[in-house]
Design a protein around this motif. Structure first.
Motif, PDB file in Angstrom:
ATOM      1  N   VAL A 131      21.122 -29.615  -8.300  1.00 45.94           N
ATOM      2  CA  VAL A 131      20.096 -30.281  -7.940  1.00 45.94           C
ATOM      3  C   VAL A 131      19.709 -29.421  -6.688  1.00 45.94           C
ATOM      4  O   VAL A 131      20.673 -29.406  -5.825  1.00 45.94           O
ATOM      5  N   ILE A 132      18.692 -28.742  -6.592  1.00 51.71           N
ATOM      6  CA  ILE A 132      18.402 -28.228  -5.165  1.00 51.71           C
ATOM      7  C   ILE A 132      17.283 -28.596  -4.435  1.00 51.71           C
ATOM      8  O   ILE A 132      16.545 -29.336  -4.938  1.00 51.71           O
ATOM      9  N   ASP A 133      17.121 -28.037  -3.132  1.00 47.61           N
ATOM     10  CA  ASP A 133      16.136 -28.630  -2.250  1.00 47.61           C
ATOM     11  C   ASP A 133      15.314 -27.729  -1.758  1.00 47.61           C
ATOM     12  O   ASP A 133      15.835 -26.497  -1.437  1.00 47.61           O
ATOM     13  N   THR A 134      13.993 -27.635  -1.957  1.00 45.52           N
ATOM     14  CA  THR A 134      12.993 -26.338  -1.839  1.00 45.52           C
ATOM     15  C   THR A 134      12.004 -27.110  -0.677  1.00 45.52           C
ATOM     16  O   THR A 134      11.373 -28.058  -0.988  1.00 45.52           O
ATOM     17  N   CYS A 135      11.661 -26.064   0.215  1.00 48.41           N
ATOM     18  CA  CYS A 135      10.439 -26.245   1.017  1.00 48.41           C
ATOM     19  C   CYS A 135       9.154 -25.175   0.578  1.00 48.41           C
ATOM     20  O   CYS A 135       9.409 -23.896   1.036  1.00 48.41           O
ATOM     21  N   ILE A 136       8.269 -25.492   0.021  1.00 46.65           N
ATOM     22  CA  ILE A 136       7.338 -24.662  -0.436  1.00 46.65           C
ATOM     23  C   ILE A 136       6.587 -23.963   0.760  1.00 46.65           C
ATOM     24  O   ILE A 136       6.270 -23.051   0.730  1.00 46.65           O
ATOM     25  N   GLU A 137       6.310 -24.820   1.843  1.00 46.40           N
ATOM     26  CA  GLU A 137       5.537 -24.437   2.934  1.00 46.40           C
ATOM     27  C   GLU A 137       6.317 -23.270   3.754  1.00 46.40           C
ATOM     28  O   GLU A 137       5.920 -22.350   4.033  1.00 46.40           O
ATOM     29  N   CYS A 138       7.531 -23.506   3.915  1.00 46.45           N
ATOM     30  CA  CYS A 138       8.520 -22.807   4.624  1.00 46.45           C
ATOM     31  C   CYS A 138       9.174 -21.424   4.036  1.00 46.45           C
ATOM     32  O   CYS A 138       9.666 -20.560   4.543  1.00 46.45           O
ATOM     33  N   GLY A 139       9.166 -21.804   2.592  1.00 49.77           N
ATOM     34  CA  GLY A 139      10.026 -20.718   1.775  1.00 49.77           C
ATOM     35  C   GLY A 139      11.279 -20.885   1.789  1.00 49.77           C
ATOM     36  O   GLY A 139      12.051 -19.825   1.390  1.00 49.77           O
ATOM     37  N   TRP A 140      11.985 -22.009   1.961  1.00 51.41           N
ATOM     38  CA  TRP A 140      13.401 -22.140   2.056  1.00 51.41           C
ATOM     39  C   TRP A 140      13.990 -22.836   0.801  1.00 51.41           C
ATOM     40  O   TRP A 140      13.251 -23.570   0.271  1.00 51.41           O
ATOM     41  N   ILE A 141      15.179 -22.550   0.485  1.00 47.89           N
ATOM     42  CA  ILE A 141      16.047 -23.154  -0.581  1.00 47.89           C
ATOM     43  C   ILE A 141      17.286 -23.654   0.119  1.00 47.89           C
ATOM     44  O   ILE A 141      17.910 -22.926   0.699  1.00 47.89           O
ATOM     45  N   TRP A 142      17.567 -25.008  -0.002  1.00 47.96           N
ATOM     46  CA  TRP A 142      18.879 -25.458   0.303  1.00 47.96           C
ATOM     47  C   TRP A 142      19.842 -25.684  -0.624  1.00 47.96           C
ATOM     48  O   TRP A 142      19.351 -26.512  -1.867  1.00 47.96           O
ATOM     49  N   LEU A 143      21.106 -25.211  -0.514  1.00 48.17           N
ATOM     50  CA  LEU A 143      21.910 -25.499  -1.886  1.00 48.17           C
ATOM     51  C   LEU A 143      23.192 -26.336  -0.907  1.00 48.17           C
ATOM     52  O   LEU A 143      23.783 -25.864  -0.024  1.00 48.17           O
ATOM     53  N   ASP A 144      23.478 -27.418  -1.607  1.00 45.00           N
ATOM     54  CA  ASP A 144      24.701 -28.204  -1.105  1.00 45.00           C
ATOM     55  C   ASP A 144      25.753 -27.182  -1.487  1.00 45.00           C
ATOM     56  O   ASP A 144      25.945 -26.617  -2.347  1.00 45.00           O
ATOM     57  N   GLY A 145      27.120 -27.856  -0.692  1.00 39.78           N
ATOM     58  CA  GLY A 145      28.435 -27.088  -0.980  1.00 39.78           C
ATOM     59  C   GLY A 145      28.680 -27.022  -2.441  1.00 39.78           C
ATOM     60  O   GLY A 145      28.561 -28.034  -3.086  1.00 39.78           O
ATOM     61  N   GLY A 146      29.080 -25.879  -2.887  1.00 44.26           N
ATOM     62  CA  GLY A 146      29.614 -25.797  -4.343  1.00 44.26           C
ATOM     63  C   GLY A 146      28.503 -25.441  -5.237  1.00 44.26           C
ATOM     64  O   GLY A 146      28.808 -24.807  -6.466  1.00 44.26           O
ATOM     65  N   GLU A 147      27.024 -25.547  -4.696  1.00 48.70           N
ATOM     66  CA  GLU A 147      26.058 -25.283  -5.854  1.00 48.70           C
ATOM     67  C   GLU A 147      26.012 -23.766  -5.925  1.00 48.70           C
ATOM     68  O   GLU A 147      25.482 -23.376  -7.134  1.00 48.70           O
ATOM     69  N   LEU A 148      26.189 -23.002  -5.017  1.00 43.76           N
ATOM     70  CA  LEU A 148      25.775 -21.405  -5.235  1.00 43.76           C
ATOM     71  C   LEU A 148      26.942 -20.925  -6.293  1.00 43.76           C
ATOM     72  O   LEU A 148      26.583 -20.071  -7.104  1.00 43.76           O
ATOM     73  N   ARG A 149      28.082 -21.392  -6.241  1.00 44.43           N
ATOM     74  CA  ARG A 149      29.128 -20.891  -7.033  1.00 44.43           C
ATOM     75  C   ARG A 149      28.824 -21.593  -8.536  1.00 44.43           C
ATOM     76  O   ARG A 149      28.873 -20.605  -9.418  1.00 44.43           O
ATOM     77  N   ARG A 150      28.589 -22.594  -8.420  1.00 49.80           N
ATOM     78  CA  ARG A 150      28.074 -23.358  -9.886  1.00 49.80           C
ATOM     79  C   ARG A 150      26.977 -22.400 -10.433  1.00 49.80           C
ATOM     80  O   ARG A 150      27.001 -22.057 -11.826  1.00 49.80           O
ATOM     81  N   LEU A 151      25.754 -22.224  -9.627  1.00 47.54           N
ATOM     82  CA  LEU A 151      24.866 -21.275 -10.342  1.00 47.54           C
ATOM     83  C   LEU A 151      25.219 -20.122 -10.512  1.00 47.54           C
ATOM     84  O   LEU A 151      24.649 -19.386 -11.429  1.00 47.54           O
ATOM     85  N   GLY A 152      26.022 -19.523  -9.741  1.00 46.08           N
ATOM     86  CA  GLY A 152      26.451 -18.157 -10.007  1.00 46.08           C
ATOM     87  C   GLY A 152      27.447 -17.753 -11.061  1.00 46.08           C
ATOM     88  O   GLY A 152      27.220 -16.761 -11.613  1.00 46.08           O
ATOM     89  N   ASN A 153      28.164 -19.002 -11.505  1.00 47.12           N
ATOM     90  CA  ASN A 153      29.094 -18.729 -12.708  1.00 47.12           C
ATOM     91  C   ASN A 153      28.238 -18.925 -13.962  1.00 47.12           C
ATOM     92  O   ASN A 153      28.850 -18.652 -14.947  1.00 47.12           O
ATOM     93  N   PHE A 154      27.170 -19.662 -13.846  1.00 45.48           N
ATOM     94  CA  PHE A 154      26.495 -19.909 -15.200  1.00 45.48           C
ATOM     95  C   PHE A 154      26.001 -18.498 -15.959  1.00 45.48           C
ATOM     96  O   PHE A 154      25.614 -17.423 -15.561  1.00 45.48           O
ATOM     97  N   ARG A 155      26.503 -18.603 -17.295  1.00 42.09           N
ATOM     98  CA  ARG A 155      25.796 -17.311 -18.061  1.00 42.09           C
ATOM     99  C   ARG A 155      25.429 -17.797 -19.474  1.00 42.09           C
ATOM    100  O   ARG A 155      26.236 -18.876 -19.995  1.00 42.09           O
ATOM    101  N   PRO A 156      24.235 -17.530 -19.631  1.00 46.74           N
ATOM    102  CA  PRO A 156      23.721 -18.105 -20.866  1.00 46.74           C
ATOM    103  C   PRO A 156      24.303 -17.470 -22.091  1.00 46.74           C
ATOM    104  O   PRO A 156      25.221 -16.549 -21.967  1.00 46.74           O
ATOM    105  N   ARG A 157      24.338 -18.360 -23.075  1.00 44.73           N
ATOM    106  CA  ARG A 157      25.062 -17.792 -24.487  1.00 44.73           C
ATOM    107  C   ARG A 157      24.446 -16.471 -24.962  1.00 44.73           C
ATOM    108  O   ARG A 157      23.098 -16.304 -24.940  1.00 44.73           O
ATOM    109  N   SER A 158      25.243 -15.630 -25.387  1.00 42.57           N
ATOM    110  CA  SER A 158      24.798 -14.457 -25.974  1.00 42.57           C
ATOM    111  C   SER A 158      24.286 -14.486 -27.133  1.00 42.57           C
ATOM    112  O   SER A 158      23.415 -13.554 -27.519  1.00 42.57           O
ATOM    113  N   SER A 159      24.509 -15.357 -28.017  1.00 45.62           N
ATOM    114  CA  SER A 159      23.913 -15.375 -29.408  1.00 45.62           C
ATOM    115  C   SER A 159      23.734 -17.084 -29.813  1.00 45.62           C
ATOM    116  O   SER A 159      24.683 -17.857 -29.251  1.00 45.62           O
ATOM    117  N   VAL A 160      22.762 -17.162 -30.536  1.00 47.13           N
ATOM    118  CA  VAL A 160      22.525 -18.471 -31.039  1.00 47.13           C
ATOM    119  C   VAL A 160      22.921 -18.334 -32.583  1.00 47.13           C
ATOM    120  O   VAL A 160      22.480 -17.721 -33.305  1.00 47.13           O
TER     121      VAL A 160
END
Length: 162
Positions: A131-160
């Motif tokens: 869950v992230i926080d976004t300010c459309i007016e200012c163009g910022w995204i806030w990530l709580d501690g650990g969220e960058l790593r969680r999102l950065g480690n995600f890899r989609p499945r290569s095949s279905v």
């Protein structure tokens, strides 16, 4: 951010390029800081969670600001996806199924460091279950501690399989 050994407040050390505990003299690794080049310079903004001054830093060549107390980080919206792509390409961590979203996170509030208005709190739709926080007016995204790593480690499945 407090020391996990003794509970004392952590301090920034330019020599160590990280946080340490002046009380028990231990280093303080955090989930995010090994992904980020932390500057010794103070940032321009204040943490929307702790209300402490943010510290400058970067992920590759992309500037960010991070909080030494809660490990959250502030990133420009236009830089967010390129940073995630870069982290996902470099990730050596084993792909794990993301933890389910905690519905209570959708009810939190976060004030934008730029305009001090409430940021939009929403699930990130690009994989990683954060869950992230976004300010459309200012163009910022806030990530709580650990969220960058969680999102950065995600890899989609290569095949279905059907």
């Amino acid at each position: 951010m407090n020391c996990s050994n003794c509970g004392a407040p952590l301090e920034w050390s330019a020599e160590r390029s990280g946080y340490f505990c002046a009380h028990c003299r231990t280093s303080a690794p955090t989930a995010e800081f090994d992904l980020i080049d932390v500057s010794s310079e103070p940032g321009e903004w204040t943490c929307p969670r702790c209300r402490e001054g943010l510290r400058g830093g970067s992920v590759g060549s992309v500037p960010i600001e991070l909080c030494g107390l809660c490990s959250g980080l502030l990133i420009a919206q236009e830089d967010f996806f390129p940073v995630l792509q870069q982290l996902r390409q470099k990730s050596n961590d084993p792909a794990e199924p993301p933890a389910p979203l905690d519905p209570s996170e959708l009810h939190r509030t976060c004030q934008c460091p730029g305009c001090d208005r409430p940021m939009e709190t929403h699930p990130y739709g690009g994989g990683g279950n954060a869950v992230i926080d976004t300010c459309i007016e200012c163009g910022w995204i806030w990530l709580d501690g650990g969220e960058l790593r969680r999102l950065g480690n995600f890899r989609p499945r290569s095949s279905v399989r059907y």
